[in-house]
Design a protein around this motif. Structure first.
Motif, PDB file in Angstrom:
ATOM      1  N   THR A  63       0.830  -1.201   0.000  1.00 42.84           N
ATOM      2  CA  THR A  63       0.000   0.000   0.000  1.00 42.84           C
ATOM      3  C   THR A  63       0.863   1.249   0.000  1.00 42.84           C
ATOM      4  OG1 THR A  63      -1.616  -1.214   1.301  1.00 42.84           O
ATOM      5  CG2 THR A  63      -1.889   1.162   1.182  1.00 42.84           C
ATOM      6  N   LEU A  64       1.894   1.255   0.856  1.00 46.76           N
ATOM      7  CA  LEU A  64       2.747   2.437   0.928  1.00 46.76           C
ATOM      8  C   LEU A  64       3.485   2.669  -0.391  1.00 46.76           C
ATOM      9  CD1 LEU A  64       4.180   2.042   4.532  1.00 46.76           C
ATOM     10  CD2 LEU A  64       2.610   3.795   3.723  1.00 46.76           C
ATOM     11  N   ALA A  65       4.011   1.583  -0.971  1.00 41.70           N
ATOM     12  CA  ALA A  65       4.723   1.720  -2.245  1.00 41.70           C
ATOM     13  C   ALA A  65       3.791   2.300  -3.296  1.00 41.70           C
ATOM     14  CB  ALA A  65       5.260   0.370  -2.705  1.00 41.70           C
ATOM     15  N   GLU A  66       2.555   1.808  -3.289  1.00 40.03           N
ATOM     16  CA  GLU A  66       1.570   2.272  -4.271  1.00 40.03           C
ATOM     17  C   GLU A  66       1.208   3.725  -4.061  1.00 40.03           C
ATOM     18  OE1 GLU A  66      -2.168   0.147  -4.458  1.00 40.03           O
ATOM     19  OE2 GLU A  66      -1.076  -1.698  -4.900  1.00 40.03           O
ATOM     20  N   GLN A  67       0.852   4.039  -2.806  1.00 35.55           N
ATOM     21  CA  GLN A  67       0.280   5.344  -2.542  1.00 35.55           C
ATOM     22  C   GLN A  67       1.300   6.463  -2.447  1.00 35.55           C
ATOM     23  OE1 GLN A  67      -3.021   5.816  -2.521  1.00 35.55           O
ATOM     24  NE2 GLN A  67      -3.167   3.657  -3.088  1.00 35.55           N
ATOM     25  N   VAL A  68       2.445   6.161  -1.871  1.00 29.70           N
ATOM     26  CA  VAL A  68       3.422   7.230  -1.677  1.00 29.70           C
ATOM     27  C   VAL A  68       4.377   7.355  -2.857  1.00 29.70           C
ATOM     28  CG1 VAL A  68       5.237   8.089  -0.148  1.00 29.70           C
ATOM     29  CG2 VAL A  68       3.258   6.928   0.809  1.00 29.70           C
ATOM     30  N   TRP A  69       4.729   6.221  -3.477  1.00 28.67           N
ATOM     31  CA  TRP A  69       5.691   6.270  -4.572  1.00 28.67           C
ATOM     32  C   TRP A  69       5.086   5.921  -5.929  1.00 28.67           C
ATOM     33  CZ3 TRP A  69       7.504   4.699   0.271  1.00 28.67           C
ATOM     34  CH2 TRP A  69       8.608   5.406   0.760  1.00 28.67           C
ATOM     35  N   ASP A  70       3.797   5.640  -5.960  1.00 29.54           N
ATOM     36  CA  ASP A  70       3.148   5.309  -7.225  1.00 29.54           C
ATOM     37  C   ASP A  70       3.767   4.075  -7.891  1.00 29.54           C
ATOM     38  OD1 ASP A  70       2.504   6.965 -10.411  1.00 29.54           O
ATOM     39  OD2 ASP A  70       1.287   5.595  -9.217  1.00 29.54           O
ATOM     40  N   MET A  71       4.211   3.136  -7.068  1.00 33.08           N
ATOM     41  CA  MET A  71       4.765   1.902  -7.632  1.00 33.08           C
ATOM     42  C   MET A  71       3.670   0.844  -7.596  1.00 33.08           C
ATOM     43  SD  MET A  71       7.979   2.641  -8.121  1.00 33.08           S
ATOM     44  CE  MET A  71       9.200   1.394  -7.894  1.00 33.08           C
ATOM     45  N   ASN A  72       3.015   0.633  -8.750  1.00 28.86           N
ATOM     46  CA  ASN A  72       1.873  -0.276  -8.787  1.00 28.86           C
ATOM     47  C   ASN A  72       2.237  -1.695  -9.152  1.00 28.86           C
ATOM     48  OD1 ASN A  72      -0.202   1.620  -8.159  1.00 28.86           O
ATOM     49  ND2 ASN A  72       0.278   2.567 -10.115  1.00 28.86           N
ATOM     50  N   PHE A  73       3.450  -2.062  -8.882  1.00 25.67           N
ATOM     51  CA  PHE A  73       3.857  -3.424  -9.187  1.00 25.67           C
ATOM     52  C   PHE A  73       4.763  -3.901  -8.066  1.00 25.67           C
ATOM     53  CE2 PHE A  73       7.585  -1.149 -10.407  1.00 25.67           C
ATOM     54  CZ  PHE A  73       7.135  -0.070 -11.142  1.00 25.67           C
ATOM     55  N   SER A  74       4.837  -5.193  -7.944  1.00 26.49           N
ATOM     56  CA  SER A  74       5.655  -5.700  -6.836  1.00 26.49           C
ATOM     57  C   SER A  74       7.130  -5.539  -7.190  1.00 26.49           C
ATOM     58  CB  SER A  74       5.337  -7.166  -6.565  1.00 26.49           C
ATOM     59  OG  SER A  74       5.309  -7.880  -7.766  1.00 26.49           O
ATOM     60  N   THR A  75       7.888  -5.143  -6.209  1.00 27.41           N
ATOM     61  CA  THR A  75       9.322  -4.984  -6.448  1.00 27.41           C
ATOM     62  C   THR A  75      10.077  -5.919  -5.522  1.00 27.41           C
ATOM     63  OG1 THR A  75       9.554  -3.292  -4.761  1.00 27.41           O
ATOM     64  CG2 THR A  75       9.007  -2.557  -6.985  1.00 27.41           C
ATOM     65  N   ASP A  76      11.256  -6.209  -5.929  1.00 35.54           N
ATOM     66  CA  ASP A  76      12.058  -7.134  -5.143  1.00 35.54           C
ATOM     67  C   ASP A  76      12.761  -6.464  -3.968  1.00 35.54           C
ATOM     68  OD1 ASP A  76      13.260  -9.565  -7.601  1.00 35.54           O
ATOM     69  OD2 ASP A  76      11.370  -9.326  -6.530  1.00 35.54           O
ATOM     70  N   SER A  77      12.775  -5.175  -3.959  1.00 41.81           N
ATOM     71  CA  SER A  77      13.603  -4.539  -2.928  1.00 41.81           C
ATOM     72  C   SER A  77      12.780  -4.176  -1.698  1.00 41.81           C
ATOM     73  CB  SER A  77      14.243  -3.277  -3.490  1.00 41.81           C
ATOM     74  OG  SER A  77      13.278  -2.243  -3.514  1.00 41.81           O
ATOM     75  N   ASN A  78      13.465  -3.890  -0.633  1.00 38.65           N
ATOM     76  CA  ASN A  78      12.781  -3.466   0.584  1.00 38.65           C
ATOM     77  C   ASN A  78      12.989  -1.972   0.781  1.00 38.65           C
ATOM     78  OD1 ASN A  78      15.491  -3.747   0.997  1.00 38.65           O
ATOM     79  ND2 ASN A  78      15.319  -4.529   3.078  1.00 38.65           N
ATOM     80  N   ALA A  79      12.763  -1.263  -0.298  1.00 48.30           N
ATOM     81  CA  ALA A  79      12.972   0.190  -0.252  1.00 48.30           C
ATOM     82  C   ALA A  79      12.062   0.856   0.763  1.00 48.30           C
ATOM     83  CB  ALA A  79      12.758   0.784  -1.636  1.00 48.30           C
ATOM     84  N   VAL A  80      10.849   0.328   0.879  1.00 51.54           N
ATOM     85  CA  VAL A  80       9.904   0.921   1.819  1.00 51.54           C
ATOM     86  C   VAL A  80      10.434   0.793   3.243  1.00 51.54           C
ATOM     87  CG1 VAL A  80       7.579   0.793   2.775  1.00 51.54           C
ATOM     88  CG2 VAL A  80       7.930   0.462   0.321  1.00 51.54           C
ATOM     89  N   ASP A  81      10.938  -0.393   3.557  1.00 57.56           N
ATOM     90  CA  ASP A  81      11.487  -0.618   4.903  1.00 57.56           C
ATOM     91  C   ASP A  81      12.573   0.387   5.224  1.00 57.56           C
ATOM     92  OD1 ASP A  81      10.802  -3.718   6.044  1.00 57.56           O
ATOM     93  OD2 ASP A  81      10.372  -3.247   3.931  1.00 57.56           O
ATOM     94  N   VAL A  82      13.445   0.560   4.247  1.00 56.54           N
ATOM     95  CA  VAL A  82      14.568   1.475   4.475  1.00 56.54           C
ATOM     96  C   VAL A  82      14.068   2.903   4.647  1.00 56.54           C
ATOM     97  CG1 VAL A  82      16.690   2.400   3.523  1.00 56.54           C
ATOM     98  CG2 VAL A  82      16.122  -0.003   3.184  1.00 56.54           C
ATOM     99  N   ALA A  83      13.096   3.265   3.830  1.00 57.14           N
ATOM    100  CA  ALA A  83      12.566   4.626   3.933  1.00 57.14           C
ATOM    101  C   ALA A  83      11.915   4.834   5.294  1.00 57.14           C
ATOM    102  CB  ALA A  83      11.564   4.865   2.807  1.00 57.14           C
TER     103      ALA A  83
END
Lengths: 233, 483
Positions: A182-202
């Motif tokens: 949800t966060l990836a989608e809503q905050v970064w507009d990433m509407n696909f699954s990514t392999d990284s844990n960028a959200v965690d780091v952010a």
């Protein structure tokens, strides 16, 4: 608030209704599209959760029937198919939103709440104005949405634009568990699954700046579920 | 499976051959008929010339009593060989000076005769009429000159055409029979020829029909469609045969790829499923504390996330063809999209001590979301394989004089060895399975680069990679310029 669930799979029906009831909703569940339409005619619901792939009447048929009978209740589609044309079709037929299986419970809840919030004036947001202005205050955290500045215990927080966005998103939904997806989608507009844990780091970075030494943690991690921002005394 | 009710090729050919034969033979028959008829008429004309000369000579010899002429006509008329011949000589008045016996019955009335032609008998053409006995006859009349000052005589000439007609009828029947017979013979021969001619086509069809999934599986469609005996296919079919051999080859290849993919996918699913089994069964093995149960459930959720990502990626790759029609193209500034992605990875990169730089200019016409997805996969890969202190450069700009745009993601990471390079974009290919699995919570699906390739293929773009172990890697996508 009353929610009607139209889903043919018994386990899904059971789990979703149970979860909704635990969150304080009144939930009715039926297994067939026709039953769903009849139930919606009998009593007024605030939201109808509709599975698309059902035997007999599928989701498309059901919503068409609902609209034909003048039932304007907002609809949330659930489906295992995620093709773009299906999404467009769903929205055109009058659905409010669309959720692809498998989904995390928190996502489902977030969508449900989202749709319901759009229907009625917001109550849970503290000092929140629909036009995006205003100030959110949680414990000693102050977020000025208009000026895009945040302070903790009076001290200003040095946040990047994205970090502020993330903070504001979490704060507006204080108490809600928000998944990484949800966060990836809503905050970064990433509407696909990514392999990284960028959200965690952010989140980690935001945490460092927000929940500094000695201060009460506001951002909490719920393992397997996501994150939430709230004051836990 | 037939389309419409068109006639079989063989039948069509046969009908055409038969029709051509019939036409040709008929034309020949008509020609023969005409030639025969002309031949017969010509004979009559020659006869007439002879007769006329004789009559003229006879008249010239005896212009008073016409005795010679009378003799001549009598003799000729009595001649059995000239049975069909009749003649009369008069002074143009109708009063006969000399005539063959039975002339009046053998010949139509004198009024039916054409006007007499002059000395040059070549101009004499027969007219046709019917005589008293209803026979067809050829008639003509010619002038017989006398001494100067005397009016010429008129020589009326009749030839019974019935025997000739009879003959021609018989002749025509024979021609008709020959034409029909010839046509039937040609039809029969044609049937044999056509069958023989189309046999190679049937053989190819048989080969094609025998190309089942099983055959493709075992042979991979590698063997070519063999020609009959040691000879090669006839020219027209050689192209067809080779086209089908290519098709089988490609099908076999695609088949094997698909099988491989299914095998790999099923395999990949086993690992997270296994974890789920273990987590749940282990947790239930003994009495646990609420915290332990909680922990087990949380781990379960993580594995579910992993499975979900796998499912999404698998579906994306396998449904790429359907996706082609679902692409939403837009023209957007490349650096905007690149910045969004870099933004997303910024914290992660910074955490690892890797510097991210962007150098982009120009617009790109593509499906924006897919472009971002491809870039994300490339960038997250780069971050993962670049140690602290390294850098990742993302560049975008026009190339080939504006015909294409190129996207480059270059890192100063650990690099990739020569051997794995060609397989990099294959699904599930992992260079170092042990290491990448150690990623833990964010375990990779192994499909990241396969997705990049799928996205490139959807856009008719080309992906390539160059790398040097210890120095770094460089991933390139060449986007065709659209619109």
């Amino acid at each position: 608030m009353r929610i009607l669930l139209v889903e043919d799979d018994p386990k899904t029906r059971e789990l979703l209704s149970k979860g909704l009831r635990e969150e304080g909703f009144v939930a009715d569940a039926v297994a067939h599209g026709l039953l769903g339409v009849e139930s919606a005619e009998d009593r007024a619901y605030d939201l109808i959760v509709l599975d698309i792939m059902m035997p007999g009447w599928d989701g498309w048929r059901t919503i068409a029937e609902l609209r034909a009978r003048g039932i304007r209740t907002p609809v949330l589609f659930l489906t295992a198919r995620d093709s773009v044309p299906d999404r467009v079709k769903g929205l055109e037929l009058g659905a409010q939103d669309y959720l692809v299986k498998p989904f995390a419970w928190s996502e489902f809840l977030a969508r449900v709440r989202n749709i319901l919030r759009r229907q009625s004036p917001p109550e849970s947001e503290v000092g929140f104005h629909p036009d995006g202005s205003g100030v959110i205050a949680i414990h000693d955290l102050e977020i000025d949405l208009t000026r895009m500045k945040a302070r903790r215990g009076g001290k200003p927080l040095d946040l990047t634009a994205k970090e502020f966005q993330l903070l504001a998103y979490l704060a507006r939904r204080s108490g809600q568990v928000l998944s990484r997806t949800t966060l990836a989608e809503q905050v970064w507009d990433m509407n696909f699954s990514t392999d990284s844990n960028a959200v965690d780091v952010a989140i980690g970075r935001l945490r460092k700046k927000l929940d500094g030494a000695g201060e009460t943690k506001l951002i909490h991690t719920l393992r397997g579920l996501g994150f939430t921002l709230e004051f836990r005394p | 499976m037939s389309t419409g009710s068109s006639m079989a090729l063989g039948t069509r050919l046969l009908l055409a051959i038969t029709a051509a034969a019939l036409l040709t033979l008929s034309i020949a028959g008509c020609y023969l008929d005409h030639a025969m008829h002309r031949g017969l008429v010509h004979e009559h004309e020659e006869l007439l010339v002879d007769h006329l000369a004789a009559v003229r000579k006879a008249v010239a010899a005896d212009t008073a009593t016409f005795h010679e002429v009378k003799e001549l006509l009598h003799l000729t008329g009595a001649d059995k060989n000239e049975k069909s011949y009749g003649a009369l000589v008069d002074a143009g008045t109708g009063d006969s000076l000399a005539e063959t016996p039975g002339f009046r019955t053998a010949s139509p009335p004198l009024s039916a005769f054409p006007p007499p032609v002059d000395a040059s008998v070549e101009e004499a053409r027969f007219a046709t009429a019917t005589n008293g006995e209803r026979h067809p006859v050829y008639i003509t009349s010619a002038l017989v000159p006398r001494a100067a000052g005397m009016a010429p005589l008129v020589y009326h000439y009749t030839i019974d055409a019935k025997p000739e007609q009879h003959f021609m009828q018989g002749f025509r029947l024979q021609i008709g029979a020959a034409v029909l017979g010839g046509t039937m013979l040609i039809a029969a021969l044609g049937w044999i020829i056509v069958r023989r001619g189309l046999a190679p086509l049937h053989r190819i069809t048989q080969h094609i029909e025998s190309t089942t999934a099983k055959v493709l599986q075992s042979t991979g469609g590698d063997e070519a469609i063999p020609p009959e005996s040691a000879q090669r296919w006839p020219q027209e079919l050689a192209t067809l045969a080779s086209a089908f051999t290519d098709l089988r080859h490609r099908l076999g290849h695609a088949f094997r790829q698909l099988q491989q993919f299914s095998d790999d996918a099923a395999h990949e699913i086993r690992s997270p499923l296994n974890n789920l089994f273990n987590l749940a069964s282990l947790a239930l093995q003994h009495e646990r504390t609420p915290e332990e149960y909680r922990s087990a459930l949380e781990s379960t959720l993580e594995e579910c996330e992993r499975l979900r990502k796998l499912a999404d990626s698998l579906l994306f790759i396998s449904r790429a063809d359907h996706r082609k029609s679902a692409l939403t193209f837009s023209t957007f500034p490349a650096d905007e999209a690149i910045r969004e992605i870099a933004d997303y990875h910024a914290a992660l990169a910074s955490d690892k001590g890797v510097a991210l730089s962007i150098r982009a200019r120009g617009m790109l016409t593509a499906d924006r979301m897919l472009f971002r997805q491809a870039l994300t996969n490339l960038v997250s890969n780069a971050i993962r394989h670049t140690p602290a202190g390294g850098r990742i450069d993302i560049a975008f700009g026009p190339a080939n004089g504006g015909a294409t745009s190129v996207l480059v993601v270059e890192d100063t990471g650990e690099g990739i060895a020569e051997a794995p390079l060609p397989h990099l974009f294959d699904s599930f290919y992992r260079i170092d399975t042990a290491r990448t699995r150690a990623g833990g919570a964010s375990a990779q699906t192994g499909l990241g680069l396969a997705i990049v390739k799928t996205i490139a293929d959807l856009h008719n773009a080309k992906v390539s990679v160059s790398s040097e172990v210890g120095k770094g890697s460089r991933f390139t996508i060449l986007w065709p310029q659209l619109g």
